[in-house]
Design a protein around this motif. Structure first.
Motif, PDB file in Angstrom:
ATOM      1  N   ILE A 152      68.688  58.175  61.792  1.00 44.89           N
ATOM      2  CA  ILE A 152      67.530  57.281  61.880  1.00 44.89           C
ATOM      3  C   ILE A 152      66.406  57.835  61.004  1.00 44.89           C
ATOM      4  CG2 ILE A 152      65.877  56.166  63.446  1.00 44.89           C
ATOM      5  CD1 ILE A 152      68.739  55.519  64.256  1.00 44.89           C
ATOM      6  N   PHE A 153      66.022  57.064  59.990  1.00 46.14           N
ATOM      7  CA  PHE A 153      64.922  57.487  59.124  1.00 46.14           C
ATOM      8  C   PHE A 153      63.796  56.467  59.140  1.00 46.14           C
ATOM      9  CE2 PHE A 153      68.667  59.429  56.849  1.00 46.14           C
ATOM     10  CZ  PHE A 153      68.415  60.721  57.322  1.00 46.14           C
ATOM     11  N   TYR A 154      62.575  56.985  59.026  1.00 43.12           N
ATOM     12  CA  TYR A 154      61.382  56.149  58.921  1.00 43.12           C
ATOM     13  C   TYR A 154      60.703  56.474  57.589  1.00 43.12           C
ATOM     14  CZ  TYR A 154      62.122  55.803  63.984  1.00 43.12           C
ATOM     15  OH  TYR A 154      62.668  55.606  65.233  1.00 43.12           O
ATOM     16  N   LEU A 155      60.252  55.428  56.908  1.00 42.22           N
ATOM     17  CA  LEU A 155      59.616  55.597  55.596  1.00 42.22           C
ATOM     18  C   LEU A 155      58.381  54.713  55.531  1.00 42.22           C
ATOM     19  CD1 LEU A 155      59.441  56.454  52.640  1.00 42.22           C
ATOM     20  CD2 LEU A 155      61.236  54.782  52.108  1.00 42.22           C
ATOM     21  N   THR A 156      57.217  55.347  55.431  1.00 40.24           N
ATOM     22  CA  THR A 156      55.964  54.590  55.504  1.00 40.24           C
ATOM     23  C   THR A 156      55.003  54.986  54.392  1.00 40.24           C
ATOM     24  OG1 THR A 156      53.991  54.179  56.857  1.00 40.24           O
ATOM     25  CG2 THR A 156      55.070  56.307  57.178  1.00 40.24           C
ATOM     26  N   GLY A 157      54.151  54.054  54.016  1.00 44.58           N
ATOM     27  CA  GLY A 157      53.074  54.339  53.074  1.00 44.58           C
ATOM     28  C   GLY A 157      51.893  55.050  53.724  1.00 44.58           C
ATOM     29  N   ARG A 158      51.912  55.205  55.035  1.00 45.05           N
ATOM     30  CA  ARG A 158      50.870  56.010  55.691  1.00 45.05           C
ATOM     31  C   ARG A 158      50.876  57.419  55.098  1.00 45.05           C
ATOM     32  NH1 ARG A 158      51.185  54.909  62.263  1.00 45.05           N
ATOM     33  NH2 ARG A 158      50.902  52.641  62.192  1.00 45.05           N
ATOM     34  N   GLY A 159      49.694  58.028  55.027  1.00 48.32           N
ATOM     35  CA  GLY A 159      49.585  59.335  54.400  1.00 48.32           C
ATOM     36  C   GLY A 159      50.051  60.467  55.298  1.00 48.32           C
ATOM     37  N   THR A 160      50.237  61.609  54.697  1.00 49.25           N
ATOM     38  CA  THR A 160      50.713  62.802  55.404  1.00 49.25           C
ATOM     39  C   THR A 160      49.829  63.158  56.601  1.00 49.25           C
ATOM     40  OG1 THR A 160      51.489  63.585  53.260  1.00 49.25           O
ATOM     41  CG2 THR A 160      51.424  65.202  55.036  1.00 49.25           C
ATOM     42  N   ALA A 161      48.519  62.929  56.471  1.00 47.11           N
ATOM     43  CA  ALA A 161      47.587  63.275  57.557  1.00 47.11           C
ATOM     44  C   ALA A 161      47.864  62.454  58.815  1.00 47.11           C
ATOM     45  CB  ALA A 161      46.149  63.063  57.104  1.00 47.11           C
ATOM     46  N   GLN A 162      48.593  61.346  58.659  1.00 50.45           N
ATOM     47  CA  GLN A 162      48.871  60.477  59.806  1.00 50.45           C
ATOM     48  C   GLN A 162      50.285  60.679  60.354  1.00 50.45           C
ATOM     49  OE1 GLN A 162      47.827  56.564  58.239  1.00 50.45           O
ATOM     50  NE2 GLN A 162      45.673  56.887  58.795  1.00 50.45           N
ATOM     51  N   GLU A 163      50.975  61.691  59.854  1.00 56.24           N
ATOM     52  CA  GLU A 163      52.372  61.907  60.245  1.00 56.24           C
ATOM     53  C   GLU A 163      52.528  62.138  61.764  1.00 56.24           C
ATOM     54  OE1 GLU A 163      55.258  63.175  57.917  1.00 56.24           O
ATOM     55  OE2 GLU A 163      56.569  63.736  59.579  1.00 56.24           O
ATOM     56  N   ALA A 164      51.743  63.038  62.316  1.00 57.01           N
ATOM     57  CA  ALA A 164      51.915  63.399  63.735  1.00 57.01           C
ATOM     58  C   ALA A 164      51.614  62.194  64.638  1.00 57.01           C
ATOM     59  CB  ALA A 164      51.020  64.576  64.100  1.00 57.01           C
ATOM     60  N   ALA A 165      50.544  61.469  64.344  1.00 58.93           N
ATOM     61  CA  ALA A 165      50.190  60.310  65.156  1.00 58.93           C
ATOM     62  C   ALA A 165      51.250  59.217  65.025  1.00 58.93           C
ATOM     63  CB  ALA A 165      48.821  59.771  64.741  1.00 58.93           C
ATOM     64  N   THR A 166      51.794  59.058  63.832  1.00 54.62           N
ATOM     65  CA  THR A 166      52.833  58.048  63.610  1.00 54.62           C
ATOM     66  C   THR A 166      54.072  58.381  64.433  1.00 54.62           C
ATOM     67  OG1 THR A 166      51.988  57.640  61.381  1.00 54.62           O
ATOM     68  CG2 THR A 166      54.250  56.926  61.846  1.00 54.62           C
ATOM     69  N   LEU A 167      54.469  59.630  64.388  1.00 52.22           N
ATOM     70  CA  LEU A 167      55.633  60.069  65.168  1.00 52.22           C
ATOM     71  C   LEU A 167      55.383  59.862  66.659  1.00 52.22           C
ATOM     72  CD1 LEU A 167      58.425  61.401  64.974  1.00 52.22           C
ATOM     73  CD2 LEU A 167      57.281  63.614  65.227  1.00 52.22           C
ATOM     74  N   GLY A 168      54.162  60.201  67.103  1.00 53.63           N
ATOM     75  CA  GLY A 168      53.830  60.049  68.514  1.00 53.63           C
ATOM     76  C   GLY A 168      53.833  58.601  68.961  1.00 53.63           C
ATOM     77  N   ASN A 169      53.332  57.707  68.129  1.00 55.11           N
ATOM     78  CA  ASN A 169      53.293  56.283  68.473  1.00 55.11           C
ATOM     79  C   ASN A 169      54.710  55.696  68.501  1.00 55.11           C
ATOM     80  OD1 ASN A 169      50.994  53.619  67.356  1.00 55.11           O
ATOM     81  ND2 ASN A 169      52.614  53.544  68.874  1.00 55.11           N
ATOM     82  N   LEU A 170      55.525  56.120  67.541  1.00 55.19           N
ATOM     83  CA  LEU A 170      56.894  55.592  67.455  1.00 55.19           C
ATOM     84  C   LEU A 170      57.749  56.042  68.639  1.00 55.19           C
ATOM     85  CD1 LEU A 170      57.772  56.228  63.690  1.00 55.19           C
ATOM     86  CD2 LEU A 170      57.758  53.982  64.805  1.00 55.19           C
ATOM     87  N   THR A 171      57.605  57.302  69.024  1.00 53.38           N
ATOM     88  CA  THR A 171      58.543  57.876  69.993  1.00 53.38           C
ATOM     89  C   THR A 171      57.885  57.985  71.365  1.00 53.38           C
ATOM     90  OG1 THR A 171      57.975  60.134  69.285  1.00 53.38           O
ATOM     91  CG2 THR A 171      59.806  59.062  68.158  1.00 53.38           C
TER      92      THR A 171
END
Ligand SMILES: [Mg+2]
Length: 269
Positions: A152-171
């Motif tokens: 399972i891969f996720y690929l987003t235009g969101r920037g690196t600074a938003q990585e942790a929040a993105t992972l937290g929201n997804l999972t």
């Protein structure tokens, strides 16, 4: 997100009999020029049509569970789930790849909050606050894919600074919304399987190479996403299906099949 992006395109201009390079700004969305007003949808009427489509005619920020939007997204997810259930006949480690905004996480609450006018600052509040619910049908698709043995891969235009929040929201990290998606699959080289967009200075070699001729060396969406998919496949994975809400998520190859989620609210070239 109404996104206004101006691309600087180099063009040749004759200056004083010689040839000089001039930068001619051009809009990045190429479209027709209406001859009369009747050829242009009225923007307030279009906003209302979009609200109706999301089952939220009064613009509360919560889309309807039985809205036409929810039905359409669920239908795409069901088609994807069916496709992924077929026997895998390829080589390599089978994988799926999903975009984030309006492919896995729905940003309707944000669109209403800003009346469809994206700004990085207002958007960051929602991203860092982990405020987005799942796109209908997509958690079930991802869980089914995981059960079938897909990476399972996720690929987003969101920037690196938003990585942790993105992972937290997804999972599920216990902060904000936890949409319940499977964790991304680590690639074995230290990468975690959730790809956010680095600053140009931090581009890995595969992005530097793929985007060398893009304006200021900054990857276009299509180059960023297709080069990242190529990178994933170079590590032994086979992207069987690629899910996105923008055509720029899906163009450029490196996926056996693409699935387009509905999104009438913004356009990312
Ligand atoms: Mg998206």
């Amino acid at each position: 997100m109404l996104v206004v992006v101006a691309a600087i395109v180099g063009s040749l201009t004759l200056v004083g009999g010689g040839i000089a390079i001039a930068d001619t700004p051009e809009p990045s969305i190429k479209t027709r020029t209406p001859r009369t007003e009747s050829g242009v949808p009225n923007i307030d009427v279009v906003r209302q049509q979009i609200k109706n489509y999301y089952g939220d005619p009064l613009g509360t920020g919560t889309f309807g569970a039985s809205s036409n939007y929810a039905k359409e997204a669920t239908k795409v997810a069901a088609a994807g789930t069916k496709y992924l259930g077929q026997p895998y006949r390829g080589r390599g480690h089978k994988a799926i790849l999903m975009d984030v905004d309006d492919t896995t996480l729905n940003t309707w609450n944000y669109e209403i909050a800003v009346n469809f006018a994206f700004t990085p600052a207002s958007n960051a509040e929602f991203v860092l606050g982990q405020k987005f619910p799942a796109v209908p049908g997509m958690v079930n698709l991802a869980k089914a894919a995981e059960r079938h043995g897909y990476a399972i891969f996720y690929l987003t235009g969101r920037g690196t600074a938003q990585e942790a929040a993105t992972l937290g929201n997804l999972t599920a990290d216990g902060t904000g919304v936890d949409a319940g998606y499977p964790k991304p699959t680590p690639l074995g080289n230290g990468e975690d399987g959730l790809f956010t967009k680095p600053a140009v200075a931090d581009y890995p070699d595969y992005l530097k190479k793929a985007c060398a001729n893009d304006p200021k060396g900054t990857c276009t969406t299509i180059h960023y996403k297709s080069a990242t998919r190529a990178h994933i496949e170079s590590l032994g994975f086979d992207i069987v299906a690629n899910f996105g809400d923008q055509w720029s998520d899906l163009k450029g190859g490196y996926a056996n099949r693409t699935f387009k989620l509905p999104n009438p609210t913004y356009f990312l070239p």
